[in-house]
Design a protein around this motif. Structure first.
Motif, PDB file in Angstrom:
ATOM      1  N   ASP A 248       0.816  -1.211   0.000  1.00 47.67           N
ATOM      2  CA  ASP A 248       0.000   0.000   0.000  1.00 47.67           C
ATOM      3  C   ASP A 248       0.857   1.272   0.000  1.00 47.67           C
ATOM      4  N   LYS A 255       0.678   7.293  -6.398  1.00 47.81           N
ATOM      5  CA  LYS A 255      -0.424   8.253  -6.437  1.00 47.81           C
ATOM      6  C   LYS A 255       0.090   9.679  -6.165  1.00 47.81           C
ATOM      7  N   ASN A 261      -3.859   6.902 -10.864  1.00 52.22           N
ATOM      8  CA  ASN A 261      -5.085   6.526 -10.154  1.00 52.22           C
ATOM      9  C   ASN A 261      -4.960   5.106  -9.607  1.00 52.22           C
ATOM     10  N   GLY A 263      -7.282   3.734  -7.358  1.00 51.27           N
ATOM     11  CA  GLY A 263      -8.585   3.269  -6.859  1.00 51.27           C
ATOM     12  C   GLY A 263      -9.023   1.957  -7.493  1.00 51.27           C
ATOM     13  N   ASN A 264      -8.590   1.674  -8.738  1.00 52.22           N
ATOM     14  CA  ASN A 264      -9.023   0.448  -9.423  1.00 52.22           C
ATOM     15  C   ASN A 264      -7.949  -0.636  -9.417  1.00 52.22           C
ATOM     16  N   LEU A 268      -4.329  -2.785  -4.030  1.00 52.33           N
ATOM     17  CA  LEU A 268      -4.637  -1.908  -2.902  1.00 52.33           C
ATOM     18  C   LEU A 268      -5.429  -2.671  -1.835  1.00 52.33           C
TER      19      LEU A 268
END
Ligand code: UDP
Ligand code: MG
Length: 317
Positions: A248, A255, A261, A263-264, A268
Motif C-alpha cells: 500500500d 499516487k 489513479n 482506486g481500481n 490496494l
C-alpha cells in the motif's frame, strides 16, 4: 510392580467376559500383581450387568460406569486416573488386541522406555481402513517426528506417571504417542497380534478421517508452540503486516508523486487485507500467550517435566 490393565468398553456385551478371562489368565500365568479396570462408556446393552457379575468374584476387577457415552478417549482417561499400578496397560475391549502380548510389552518397557506401543503389523480390518490408516501413520510420522508404524493401536504399556499426565481431550487417544512425546517420554513399538472383530460392531466410520486431520494440526501446534504461541502467530502476523504495508505504501507513492489513479488496483485491497490479517494474527498471538500462562499457572503446571534429580531437596527448590 503392580500392573493396571485399562479397557474402555462401549456396547461390547459379547466380548467383555471372554476378554476378562484372557487378561486374567495372562496375569495369573505370569504372576503379575494386578488390577483390571473396565470403563463402561455408557453402554446400552448388557455390558455393565456382565461386568457387575464378574466383579463379585474378583476384587481386582474394577468397573467404572459413565453416565452416558463420553467417547473412547474419556474412558481411557478415566481408567488412567483411577489406576493404582506402577505400570498401566491399555487395550481395546473387542478382542482385536491380544492380552497374550502384554508380557512382551512389559519386557520392552523394562529396557527403560516410558511407553511401548503395539504395532498391528498384520492388521485385520477392512482394506480401505488399513490403507487409509497407513497413509495417516506416514503423515503423522512426518509431521510430528515421532517415528512409529502404528499410532492408533490401543494396546500399549506405559509408566503410570506418563499415562496419568497425557491430558487427553476429544479423540486424542489416537495421538497418545505424540502427547507422550510432548511430555518427554521415551517411546518405542513392538509388533503385536491383531484379530478380526468377531462380535459387535466397530464404533467408528471413515468420517473420522477429517477429525484426524484437524487433530494432527493441533498436535503439530502443541508440539512446537504450546509455550510460545506468539512465535507462530506473531511472526506470521508481522510478515503479513509488513507485506501489506509495503504494497500500500508503494501504491500511495505512485499516487502522490506520479498522480496515478490507484482506486481500481486490486493490489490496494490485497494490501489492506494483509495489514488487517497481520494485526489480527498478532492479536491472537498475544491472547494465546495469556491463555498459555493461565493454562500453566492456574493449575500449577510446569512448562518442563523432570525425570529425576540428584541432591535436590524437594522443599527448598
Ligand atoms: N469405545 C468406547 N467408547 C466409544 C467408542 C469405542 O469405549 O465411544 C471402545 C470400544 O468398545 C472398543 C474400543 O473403544 O473397546 C475401540 O473401539 P472400536 O473397536 O469400535 O474401534 P476400531 O477398532 O474399529 O478402531
Ligand atoms: Mg476394534
Amino acid at each position: 510392580m503392580k500392573i493396571s490393565v485399562v479397557v474402555p468398553v462401549y456396547n461390547e456385551e459379547e466380548n467383555v467376559e471372554l476378554l476378562y478371562k484372557k487378561i486374567k489368565d495372562v496375569m495369573i500365568k505370569n504372576k503379575y500383581e494386578h488390577e483390571i479396570i473396565f470403563v463402561d462408556d455408557g453402554s446400552r446393552d448388557k455390558t455393565f450387568e456382565i461386568m457387575k457379575r464378574i466383579a463379585q468374584n474378583d476384587n481386582d476387577f474394577k468397573v467404572i460406569k459413565f453416565r452416558r457415552n463420553f467417547g473412547q478417549t474419556s474412558a481411557m482417561a478415566a481408567g488412567f486416573d483411577y489406576a493404582t499400578g506402577d505400570i498401566i496397560v491399555s487395550m481395546d475391549g473387542d478382542l482385536q488386541n491380544d492380552p497374550e502380548d502384554i508380557p512382551k510389552l512389559l519386557e520392552k518397557l523394562e529396557e527403560g522406555y516410558d511407553v511401548v506401543s503395539g504395532w498391528r503389523k498384520d492388521r485385520q480390518d477392512e482394506t480401505k481402513r488399513v490403507v487409509l490408516s497407513k497413509m495417516a501413520n506416514w503423515l503423522i510420522g512426518k509431521i510430528t517426528k515421532v517415528r512409529l508404524h502404528d499410532y492408533g493401536c490401543s494396546l500399549k504399556a506405559y509408566n503410570s506417571d506418563v499415562a496419568k499426565n497425557l491430558h487427553m481431550y476429544g479423540e486424542l487417544h489416537r495421538f497418545i504417542p505424540v502427547l507422550a512425546n510432548i511430555y518427554g517420554a521415551q517411546i518405542t513399538e513392538i509388533p503385536v497380534r491383531h484379530h478380526k472383530r468377531q462380535f459387535g460392531k466397530s464404533k467408528y466410520n471413515l468420517t473420522r478421517t477429517f477429525r484426524v486431520i484437524v487433530d494432527l494440526i493441533l498436535m503439530y501446534f502443541m508440539q512446537k508452540f504450546m509455550t510460545r504461541p506468539i512465535h507462530f502467530f506473531g511472526i506470521a502476523g508481522f510478515f503479513l503486516f509488513v507485506l501489506g504495508f509495503s504494497i500500500d505504501a508503494y501504491l500511495a507513492f505512485e499516487k502522490i508523486f506520479f498522480g496515478i489513479n490507484i482506486g481500481n488496483r486490486p493490489l490496494l485491497l490485497m494490501g489492506v487485507l494483509f495489514i488487517i490479517s497481520g494485526i489480527n494474527l498478532g492479536g491472537i498471538g498475544i491472547i494465546s500467550e495469556f491463555l498459555t500462562r493461565i493454562y500453566y499457572e492456574s493449575q500449577n503446571k510446569k512448562i518442563y517435566n523432570i525425570k529425576t534429580t540428584i541432591n535436590i531437596n524437594e522443599k527448598t527448590h
